[in-house]
Design an enzyme around this catalytic site. Structure first.
Site, PDB file in Angstrom:
ATOM      1  N   HIS A 142       0.772  -1.195   0.141  1.00 42.06           N
ATOM      2  CA  HIS A 142       0.025   0.148  -0.253  1.00 42.06           C
ATOM      3  C   HIS A 142       0.677   1.397  -0.050  1.00 42.06           C
ATOM      4  O   HIS A 142       0.758   2.210   0.729  1.00 42.06           O
ATOM      5  CB  HIS A 142      -1.062  -0.088   1.025  1.00 42.06           C
ATOM      6  N   SER A 191      -1.026 -10.600  -8.102  1.00 40.91           N
ATOM      7  CA  SER A 191      -1.150  -9.639  -9.165  1.00 40.91           C
ATOM      8  C   SER A 191      -1.729 -10.604 -10.467  1.00 40.91           C
ATOM      9  O   SER A 191      -1.040 -10.555 -11.415  1.00 40.91           O
ATOM     10  CB  SER A 191       0.046  -8.949  -9.601  1.00 40.91           C
ATOM     11  N   SER A 192      -2.719 -11.475 -10.295  1.00 41.63           N
ATOM     12  CA  SER A 192      -3.377 -12.329 -11.420  1.00 41.63           C
ATOM     13  C   SER A 192      -3.843 -11.122 -12.405  1.00 41.63           C
ATOM     14  O   SER A 192      -3.704 -11.185 -13.401  1.00 41.63           O
ATOM     15  CB  SER A 192      -4.380 -13.053 -10.950  1.00 41.63           C
ATOM     16  N   GLY A 200      -3.539 -11.971  -4.072  1.00 43.00           N
ATOM     17  CA  GLY A 200      -2.341 -11.007  -3.899  1.00 43.00           C
ATOM     18  C   GLY A 200      -1.113 -11.518  -4.394  1.00 43.00           C
ATOM     19  O   GLY A 200      -0.009 -11.018  -4.251  1.00 43.00           O
ATOM     20  N   GLY A 237      -7.201 -13.507  -7.210  1.00 40.55           N
ATOM     21  CA  GLY A 237      -7.503 -12.878  -6.022  1.00 40.55           C
ATOM     22  C   GLY A 237      -6.731 -13.185  -4.811  1.00 40.55           C
ATOM     23  O   GLY A 237      -7.291 -13.322  -3.745  1.00 40.55           O
ATOM     24  N   ASP A 264       2.268  -3.646  -9.569  1.00 38.37           N
ATOM     25  CA  ASP A 264       2.308  -5.024 -10.060  1.00 38.37           C
ATOM     26  C   ASP A 264       2.666  -4.790 -11.745  1.00 38.37           C
ATOM     27  O   ASP A 264       3.522  -5.844 -12.146  1.00 38.37           O
ATOM     28  CB  ASP A 264       0.990  -5.325 -10.314  1.00 38.37           C
ATOM     29  N   GLU A 274      -6.855  -1.005 -15.590  1.00 32.74           N
ATOM     30  CA  GLU A 274      -7.319  -1.510 -14.269  1.00 32.74           C
ATOM     31  C   GLU A 274      -8.354  -0.454 -13.653  1.00 32.74           C
ATOM     32  O   GLU A 274      -9.297  -0.640 -12.863  1.00 32.74           O
ATOM     33  CB  GLU A 274      -6.333  -2.143 -13.539  1.00 32.74           C
TER      34      GLU A 274
HETATM   35  C1  GLA Z   1      -2.909  -4.487  -4.966  1.00 30.95           C
HETATM   36  C2  GLA Z   1      -2.916  -3.144  -6.154  1.00 30.95           C
HETATM   37  C3  GLA Z   1      -1.349  -2.632  -5.981  1.00 30.95           C
HETATM   38  C4  GLA Z   1      -0.836  -2.476  -4.576  1.00 30.95           C
HETATM   39  C5  GLA Z   1      -1.131  -3.757  -3.545  1.00 30.95           C
HETATM   40  C6  GLA Z   1      -0.831  -3.279  -2.181  1.00 30.95           C
HETATM   41  O1  GLA Z   1      -2.140  -5.430  -5.332  1.00 30.95           O
HETATM   42  O2  GLA Z   1      -2.868  -3.530  -7.443  1.00 30.95           O
HETATM   43  O3  GLA Z   1      -1.071  -1.616  -6.739  1.00 30.95           O
HETATM   44  O4  GLA Z   1      -1.543  -1.212  -4.285  1.00 30.95           O
HETATM   45  O5  GLA Z   1      -2.717  -3.932  -3.563  1.00 30.95           O
HETATM   46  O6  GLA Z   1       0.389  -2.989  -1.925  1.00 30.95           O
END
Ligand code: GLA
Length: 389
Positions: free
Chosen positions: A37, A128-129, A126, A124, A174, A162
Site C-alpha cells: 500500500h 497480481s493475477s 495477492g 484474487g 504490479d 485496471e
Molecule cells: C494491489 C494493487 C497494488 C498495490 C497492492 C498493495 O495489489 O493492485 O497496486 O497497491 O494492492 O500494496
C-alpha cells in the site's frame, strides 16, 4: 518452450492449430517482498516476479472484434474494438476491454483477434493475477498489430485499464514488476519517479507463498477506500499548511504534530505508509547483506502495521501468519498484496524451503482444517512474447 500441457490442449481445442508455431505471451506473477500500500502513495516498493504464469495466445481476425476465452474461468466473450465502454458490472473481461481501449486511445489501430488465456496464478490471492492478465493481453494485441509501446508506458497503460475498467485505484507496482524485474532480482521501485534499481536476491534466501484460502475482492472497493483515506489525510495536512503532495512526503514530526487533526484512523493509515517506506529501505540492506533474520523481522513489523494501522488483514491471514511463524526455520511472515485474504509470504533458508513449506501447511491445517495452496518462489523472467507465427 515450456508451455503447460493443459494450455497446449486448450490451444488445440481453441483452433490454434500447431501450438508450437503460435504467438505465445508468458507473464509471471508478482510477489512483493515489502512495500505494501505504498505504490499509490508515491512510495517505495520491493517486489520480485515468480515462476507462476499467465499465458496468452492470439491470432488475427479479419474484422474489428475481440473474442477472448479464459481457460481458467471457462468462459468466452466477444466485443467490438469500436466504441468500447466499461461494463455495468465487473467481470474478468473488463481487464481485456480496458487494455484494448487504452491501446486504441494511444492511437494504435488494433486488429481484431481471437485470444486464449490460461493462468497458474491463483485469482484474487495477492499475486497480481489481474496485472498479469492485462500485460498478457497488451503484449498479444501489440504483437499481432506489429506495434510497440515502451515498457514503462505499457505498465502505465495497463494500470489505467485496471483503474478505468475494473474500477480499482491500484498503484503501478504490479504492472511495473511484471514488465521490468529481471530473473533472480527484486526491483526497488520509486513509484513517484519510476526509477528502478535491480536488487539481486541472495541464493540462500528462500521465500514461500501460502494461500489462506480466502479470496480478496479488490473490485468491491476495499482497496479504493484505503486509497481514498490516504488522499483525505493529504488534504488535511495540506490544509494545515504542510507542503506535501502525497503520503510519500510525510515525516514523523509532521505526522505527530497533526495527530489530532488527522484523527485516529487517518493517523494510523499515515503511520503505516511512513513506516512502510522506511522498512523498504531497510529491506534493501537486508537483501544486499544476505541477512535473513533482519528481513524476517521486517516482515513481522510490516504485517503488524498492515493489521493494526492499515487494517487490511482478516482472521484467516492471522491464523496463517501464526501457523507459519510457528514453523521451524521461518524467519518471519506477512500478508502480501492488497489484503482481506490471499497469500502469506514467509522467509526461510532456500535449502530448507520444501521442508518448511510442509510444516506451514500442516500447522495451518491443524488449526483451520484447510489444505493450503503453496508455492516456493522462483524469481522469473519478465513478461515476454516467446514465439510468434
Ligand atoms: C494491489 C494493487 C497494488 C498495490 C497492492 C498493495 O495489489 O493492485 O497496486 O497497491 O494492492 O500494496
Amino acid at each position: 518452450m515450456s508451455m503447460p500441457a493443459k494450455f497446449r490442449a486448450a490451444l488445440h481445442d481453441f483452433g490454434g492449430g500447431n501450438a508450437d508455431g503460435a504467438l505465445l505471451v508468458k507473464v509471471p506473477a508478482r510477489v512483493n517482498i515489502i512495500g505494501e500500500h505504498a505504490d499509490y502513495n508515491d512510495g517505495f516498493v520491493l517486489p520480485m516476479s515468480t515462476a507462476l504464469f499467465t499465458w496468452a495466445t492470439a491470432s488475427p481476425r479479419d474484422d474489428r472484434k475481440i473474442r477472448v476465452t479464459s481457460h481458467n474461468v471457462g468462459a468466452t466473450c466477444l466485443f467490438e474494438l469500436d466504441g468500447i465502454q466499461p461494463g455495468e458490472s465487473f467481470s474478468w473481461v473488463e481487464y481485456v476491454k480496458g487494455v484494448a481501449a487504452e491501446l486504441e486511445d494511444l492511437g494504435i489501430v488494433l486488429c481484431g483477434a481471437d485470444i486464449l488465456i490460461d493462468s497458474d496464478i491463483p485469482l484474487g490471492a495477492g499475486l497480481s493475477s489481474s496485472a498479469s492478465l492485462e500485460l498478457a493481453v497488451a503484449k498479444a494485441l501489440l504483437s499481432i498489430a506489429g506495434e510497440r509501446v515502451p515498457e514503462p508506458d505499457l505498465a502505465k497503460l495497463c494500470q489505467r485499464a485496471e483503474q478505468r475498467y475494473a474500477g480499482v485505484q491500484c498503484g503501478i507496482m504490479d504492472q511495473y514488476t511484471l514488465n521490468c524485474a529481471k530473473e533472480g532480482h527484486a526491483i526497488l521501485l520509486d513509484c513517484r519517479s519510476l526509477e528502478v534499481a535491480q536488487i539481486p536476491i541472495p541464493s540462500e534466501m528462500g521465500f514461500i507463498v501460502t494461500d489462506c484460502g480466502v479470496k480478496h475482492r479488490l473490485p468491491d472497493g476495499q482497496l479504493n477506500s484505503r486509497a481514498d483515506e490516504c488522499v483525505a489525510a493529504v488534504e488535511i495536512l495540506v490544509r494545515d499548511g504542510q507542503e506535501i503532495e502525497s503520503l510519500r512526503d510525510l515525516r514523523t514530526d509532521i505526522l505527530e504534530a497533526n495527530r489530532t487533526a488527522l484523527g485516529d484512523v487517518l493517523y494510523r493509515r499515515c503511520r503505516h505508509v511512513l513506516t512502510e517506506n522506511e522498512r523498504v529501505q531497510s529491506a534493501v540492506q537486508a537483501l544486499e547483506n544476505g541477512e535473513l533474520q533482519d528481513l524476517g523481522t521486517l516482515f513481522d513489523a510490516c504485517h503488524a502495521s498492515l493489521r493494526d494501522d492499515f487494517e487490511v488483514s482478516c482472521d484467516e491471514l492471522e491464523a496463517l501468519v501464526s501457523a507459519a511463524n510457528a514453523s521451524t526455520g521461518v524467519f518471519g511472515s506477512r500478508m502480501v498484496g492488497g489484503g482481506f485474504g490471499g497469500c502469506v509470504l514467509s522467509i526461510c533458508r532456500s535449502d530448507d524451503a520444501t521442508e518448511v513449506a510442509k510444516e506451514i501447511r500442516a500447522n495451518y491445517a491443524s488449526v483451520t482444517g484447510k489444505e493450503a495452496w503453496q508455492h516456493i518462489v522462483e524469481p522469473a523472467k519478465p513478461a515476454r512474447v516467446i514465439s510468434r507465427a
